[in-house]
Design a protein around this motif. Sequence first.
Motif, PDB file in Angstrom:
ATOM      1  N   PRO A 125      -1.586   1.658  -6.164  1.00  0.00           N
ATOM      2  CA  PRO A 125      -2.087   0.766  -6.973  1.00  0.00           C
ATOM      3  C   PRO A 125      -3.289   1.020  -7.160  1.00  0.00           C
ATOM      4  CG  PRO A 125      -1.963   0.634  -3.954  1.00  0.00           C
ATOM      5  CD  PRO A 125      -1.635   2.090  -4.894  1.00  0.00           C
ATOM      6  N   THR A 126      -3.257   0.742  -8.260  1.00  0.00           N
ATOM      7  CA  THR A 126      -4.747   1.014  -9.070  1.00  0.00           C
ATOM      8  C   THR A 126      -5.949  -0.202  -9.543  1.00  0.00           C
ATOM      9  OG1 THR A 126      -4.092   1.740 -11.192  1.00  0.00           O
ATOM     10  CG2 THR A 126      -4.256   3.277  -9.225  1.00  0.00           C
ATOM     11  N   PHE A 127      -7.186  -0.047  -9.324  1.00  0.00           N
ATOM     12  CA  PHE A 127      -7.889  -1.224  -9.698  1.00  0.00           C
ATOM     13  C   PHE A 127      -8.670  -0.903 -11.256  1.00  0.00           C
ATOM     14  CE2 PHE A 127      -8.472  -0.488  -5.626  1.00  0.00           C
ATOM     15  CZ  PHE A 127      -9.629  -0.363  -5.769  1.00  0.00           C
ATOM     16  N   ARG A 128      -9.719  -1.596 -11.354  1.00  0.00           N
ATOM     17  CA  ARG A 128     -11.266  -1.320 -11.997  1.00  0.00           C
ATOM     18  C   ARG A 128     -10.714  -0.245 -13.312  1.00  0.00           C
ATOM     19  NH1 ARG A 128     -15.744  -3.745 -10.134  1.00  0.00           N
ATOM     20  NH2 ARG A 128     -14.985  -5.562  -9.724  1.00  0.00           N
ATOM     21  N   ALA A 129      -8.799  -1.137 -13.669  1.00  0.00           N
ATOM     22  CA  ALA A 129      -9.408   0.022 -14.866  1.00  0.00           C
ATOM     23  C   ALA A 129      -8.584   1.725 -14.805  1.00  0.00           C
ATOM     24  CB  ALA A 129     -10.335  -0.109 -16.491  1.00  0.00           C
ATOM     25  N   ASN A 178     -13.529   7.487  -5.021  1.00  0.00           N
ATOM     26  CA  ASN A 178     -14.147   6.890  -4.992  1.00  0.00           C
ATOM     27  C   ASN A 178     -14.760   6.312  -5.629  1.00  0.00           C
ATOM     28  OD1 ASN A 178     -14.244   4.153  -3.244  1.00  0.00           O
ATOM     29  ND2 ASN A 178     -16.429   4.741  -2.738  1.00  0.00           N
ATOM     30  N   ILE A 179     -13.845   6.764  -7.069  1.00  0.00           N
ATOM     31  CA  ILE A 179     -15.173   6.400  -8.378  1.00  0.00           C
ATOM     32  C   ILE A 179     -15.113   4.635  -8.420  1.00  0.00           C
ATOM     33  CG2 ILE A 179     -14.579   7.448 -10.760  1.00  0.00           C
ATOM     34  CD1 ILE A 179     -12.849   9.557  -9.651  1.00  0.00           C
ATOM     35  N   GLY A 180     -13.619   4.155  -8.434  1.00  0.00           N
ATOM     36  CA  GLY A 180     -13.129   2.340  -9.023  1.00  0.00           C
ATOM     37  C   GLY A 180     -13.606   2.084  -7.622  1.00  0.00           C
ATOM     38  N   GLY A 181     -13.285   2.311  -6.831  1.00  0.00           N
ATOM     39  CA  GLY A 181     -13.776   1.616  -5.016  1.00  0.00           C
ATOM     40  C   GLY A 181     -12.469   2.006  -4.009  1.00  0.00           C
ATOM     41  N   ASN A 182     -12.451   1.211  -3.089  1.00  0.00           N
ATOM     42  CA  ASN A 182     -11.207   1.673  -1.937  1.00  0.00           C
ATOM     43  C   ASN A 182     -10.172   0.989  -1.795  1.00  0.00           C
ATOM     44  OD1 ASN A 182     -12.884   0.976   0.580  1.00  0.00           O
ATOM     45  ND2 ASN A 182     -14.691   1.734  -0.788  1.00  0.00           N
ATOM     46  N   LEU A 183      -9.355   1.615  -0.712  1.00  0.00           N
ATOM     47  CA  LEU A 183      -8.247   0.583  -0.001  1.00  0.00           C
ATOM     48  C   LEU A 183      -8.373   1.287   1.445  1.00  0.00           C
ATOM     49  CD1 LEU A 183      -5.129   1.112  -2.643  1.00  0.00           C
ATOM     50  CD2 LEU A 183      -6.216  -1.097  -2.401  1.00  0.00           C
ATOM     51  N   GLN A 184      -7.942   0.038   1.882  1.00  0.00           N
ATOM     52  CA  GLN A 184      -8.081   0.167   2.995  1.00  0.00           C
ATOM     53  C   GLN A 184      -6.637  -0.589   4.252  1.00  0.00           C
ATOM     54  OE1 GLN A 184      -8.993   1.549   6.648  1.00  0.00           O
ATOM     55  NE2 GLN A 184     -11.436   1.221   6.283  1.00  0.00           N
ATOM     56  N   PHE A 185      -6.683   0.190   5.067  1.00  0.00           N
ATOM     57  CA  PHE A 185      -4.832  -0.173   5.446  1.00  0.00           C
ATOM     58  C   PHE A 185      -5.460   0.088   7.196  1.00  0.00           C
ATOM     59  CE2 PHE A 185      -3.132   1.109   1.090  1.00  0.00           C
ATOM     60  CZ  PHE A 185      -2.178   0.393   1.292  1.00  0.00           C
ATOM     61  N   ALA A 186      -5.339  -1.049   7.623  1.00  0.00           N
ATOM     62  CA  ALA A 186      -5.980  -1.549   9.354  1.00  0.00           C
ATOM     63  C   ALA A 186      -5.000  -1.322   9.709  1.00  0.00           C
ATOM     64  CB  ALA A 186      -6.690  -1.856   9.378  1.00  0.00           C
ATOM     65  N   THR A 187      -3.674  -0.925  10.512  1.00  0.00           N
ATOM     66  CA  THR A 187      -2.787  -1.091  11.642  1.00  0.00           C
ATOM     67  C   THR A 187      -3.515  -1.901  12.748  1.00  0.00           C
ATOM     68  OG1 THR A 187      -2.778   1.161  12.530  1.00  0.00           O
ATOM     69  CG2 THR A 187      -1.673   0.534  10.244  1.00  0.00           C
ATOM     70  N   ILE A 225      -5.140  -5.570   4.913  1.00  0.00           N
ATOM     71  CA  ILE A 225      -4.639  -4.853   3.444  1.00  0.00           C
ATOM     72  C   ILE A 225      -6.978  -4.939   3.350  1.00  0.00           C
ATOM     73  CG2 ILE A 225      -4.740  -2.685   1.568  1.00  0.00           C
ATOM     74  CD1 ILE A 225      -1.731  -3.973   2.578  1.00  0.00           C
ATOM     75  N   GLU A 226      -7.554  -4.446   2.837  1.00  0.00           N
ATOM     76  CA  GLU A 226      -8.448  -4.348   2.314  1.00  0.00           C
ATOM     77  C   GLU A 226      -9.119  -3.157   1.089  1.00  0.00           C
ATOM     78  OE1 GLU A 226     -12.554  -3.923   5.360  1.00  0.00           O
ATOM     79  OE2 GLU A 226     -12.527  -2.611   3.405  1.00  0.00           O
ATOM     80  N   VAL A 227      -9.819  -4.152   0.038  1.00  0.00           N
ATOM     81  CA  VAL A 227      -9.569  -3.934  -1.399  1.00  0.00           C
ATOM     82  C   VAL A 227     -10.853  -3.864  -1.183  1.00  0.00           C
ATOM     83  CG1 VAL A 227      -9.401  -3.681  -3.190  1.00  0.00           C
ATOM     84  CG2 VAL A 227      -6.963  -4.294  -2.215  1.00  0.00           C
ATOM     85  N   VAL A 228     -11.386  -2.740  -1.402  1.00  0.00           N
ATOM     86  CA  VAL A 228     -13.366  -2.306  -2.029  1.00  0.00           C
ATOM     87  C   VAL A 228     -13.620  -2.315  -3.076  1.00  0.00           C
ATOM     88  CG1 VAL A 228     -15.255  -2.397  -2.029  1.00  0.00           C
ATOM     89  CG2 VAL A 228     -14.021  -2.466   0.387  1.00  0.00           C
ATOM     90  N   LYS A 242     -10.055   5.492  -3.182  1.00  0.00           N
ATOM     91  CA  LYS A 242     -10.445   6.076  -2.546  1.00  0.00           C
ATOM     92  C   LYS A 242      -9.339   5.336  -1.106  1.00  0.00           C
ATOM     93  CE  LYS A 242     -12.498   8.476   0.993  1.00  0.00           C
ATOM     94  NZ  LYS A 242     -11.999  10.233   0.764  1.00  0.00           N
ATOM     95  N   VAL A 243      -8.376   6.769  -0.594  1.00  0.00           N
ATOM     96  CA  VAL A 243      -7.518   5.575   0.175  1.00  0.00           C
ATOM     97  C   VAL A 243      -8.231   5.911   1.715  1.00  0.00           C
ATOM     98  CG1 VAL A 243      -5.070   4.739   1.094  1.00  0.00           C
ATOM     99  CG2 VAL A 243      -5.772   5.251  -0.584  1.00  0.00           C
ATOM    100  N   LEU A 244      -7.518   4.702   2.499  1.00  0.00           N
ATOM    101  CA  LEU A 244      -8.418   5.298   3.643  1.00  0.00           C
ATOM    102  C   LEU A 244      -6.763   3.827   4.616  1.00  0.00           C
ATOM    103  CD1 LEU A 244     -11.361   4.334   2.781  1.00  0.00           C
ATOM    104  CD2 LEU A 244     -11.437   6.323   4.538  1.00  0.00           C
ATOM    105  N   ILE A 245      -6.969   4.599   5.686  1.00  0.00           N
ATOM    106  CA  ILE A 245      -5.587   4.581   7.285  1.00  0.00           C
ATOM    107  C   ILE A 245      -6.799   4.312   8.101  1.00  0.00           C
ATOM    108  CG2 ILE A 245      -3.268   4.932   7.822  1.00  0.00           C
ATOM    109  CD1 ILE A 245      -2.693   5.900   5.778  1.00  0.00           C
TER     110      ILE A 245
END
Length: 690
Positions: free
Chosen positions: A95-99, A154-163, A139-142, A110-113
């Motif tokens: 997945p990606t975003f912000r073009a 962390n160029i266009g944002g980040n993804l957080q997968f919280a378990t 799941i959090e999208v910033v 950026k991805v964080l678990i």
Amino acid sequence: MLFQQNLWPLAVASTLSCLHGHATAAGDSVITLGEVKVAADSNGPLPASSLLTSVDLLGADKIEDQNVNNSWELLGKMPGIQLTETRMGAESGKPTFRAFNGEGYINGIKVLIDGIPSNVNSGNQRFIDMIFPLELDYIEVVRGTNDPRYGLHNIGGNLQFATRQGGNYNDSRFSYGSHATREVQWALGRESGGLAQNYFIAKQDSNGYRQHSAYEKYTLGGKWFVSSADQSVKAGVVARLYSNQAQEPGFLTATQAANDPRQSGAHNANDGDSRDMKQLSAHLDWQITPQWQTSQKVYFNHYSDDRRVTFSNSATSSLNNLPRQRRFWDENQTGWLGTMTWRASPALVLDGGLNVERQKNLYQRYRFAYALPTNFSQPTTTSNDDQYSLNNVGAYLQAILQPTAQLKLVPGLRLDRFSGDTLVRNTGARGSLQDYGWIKQPKLSLVYSLDAHTSLYANWGRSFQILTGSRAPAYLMTASQAQFAPSLNTGSEIGLKFKPTPQSDARVALWRQEATNEVANMPSTGTTVGLGQTLRKGLDLQASARVSPQLQLWASHSLQEAKVLSAFTASGVSLAGKEVFATPRRISTVGLEYLAHEKLRLGLQGRAQGDYFIDDLNAQGKFGALLTFDASARYTVSPQVSVDFQIKNLANRSQAYVWYDNFFWPAGSAQPMYSPGAGRTAFVALNLKL
């Protein structure tokens, strides 16, 4: 231009300070879909809502009942998310975003678990595959450039997968579906007397939609945390293991895809991937005083991959671009993240952090002449046998200022520095990483509450891209090699979040992001292409509403554009005005959930993605558009037992990921290559909560 350059946030702040409104606390910019149990602890670490950018949360109730081959597909429910579905065995997509596209050319997310950085060296998001739906809490999208907490990738944002952490539960899910897809997930939580234990096991097997696309993967996870009697100290360890053995069906020409999209070429008969990943981390949260709080994380990530891939059946490619390759990655990341938060008063909060990461990596690539059959055992040439390191030290400081009840300001600054070296083992050549110096990333954001239900927010900030890889141009291999400055991305956004009714949320955001010296990595060849100055901009619209106790609706529509402002091809052709390849102009989602009966819940979800250019000159036309709907139903037999039914691609529409292969075909034969997606598929699942 969407905004004037870098002064508009200050202008907005000045204007807002003159406005008069109801005395209400400054709001946030977060939209939540589903139930997310994130404690709003006034004494704990700062939540994502403090970032004052477009933040989205997807709750466990919208995740746990999904049948997906890979957990990154779950983000298809969220607004503005582009899914790049390559479907090549373990190299499944992202997945990606912000073009920012998802081909691996520009890895800008950026991805964080559970707060642990989880990108591989190139920025690709392969660690996401370790996580399965039943383990997730949310799941959090910033989005955007103003989050100072993270630097690298962390160029266009980040993804957080919280378990899941803590709690008492014993949940399992057994599913079966099209293409003999079998999956079992089991999650167990036990919490008592200050000790919390969480365990997770999952296994998934499938024959795959296409011929020669079977795979078998599993994941194991455990969490062990202890808390002090007064809950001021919490410490624990998290461990995960993952393995995937997958076949690769290969890419098809347009004619092949039209005649039989499920076929796999004879030249792909031995293609496949063996991928293993590990993650181990230690966590400490300490509420030192009511005003001071610290959080510490130490982690180790390991990524090992053996991929055998044949891009075409061309026998006439040059020796350096042979289409049959075997690639080995062995990456090790060791790091530490520490934060400190000081809540001086309701009007002032200071938050700062340090991070260190050390990478020790090995990358090997072997090329084979085209021949049938092959067992990938006798390479024609060794193109890479590289041992390299990448070291990062980063620091940030941000302040949350609330001069009035309605206005909140968040200035911040992040600094990053990198070092490293590489050794080309088959030649003995050595090189050091480009010297970028300290990369400065100022940030500024604000939110103004017009009333109790409406917040106007704005932000401005810088993020960065550095060159990745194991050789030039990321590493200086010769005295005459050109020096590269980091690509600086300057982003800005203005948005409005409001509640049309008490049971609804809506947000509209206008954004832009301009980059200097942007570079695209070409994973198929191991080379880089300079895109120079680029501009990304867009408009995001989204809303969700609880229409009645039985009916919930949500929808989003994102318009985006990524263009090259100043760059040239290797042959000197200008790319100015061309769109960045593999970036669709529009992304839309729609969904509903309806409680038809106290025991029966129905769902419908739609996702649309526009077409995109597949080459840097935009000369090959557009491809890759899709429109798909998924239907679901859950029947609750008892509080402990439920059954799920899901039909994906309900209308049985054809779809395919497309890329432009101008690397492996002989001159004059370059053409689009297709990875067809599955038609209509169906799944049934049994859920047990004991």
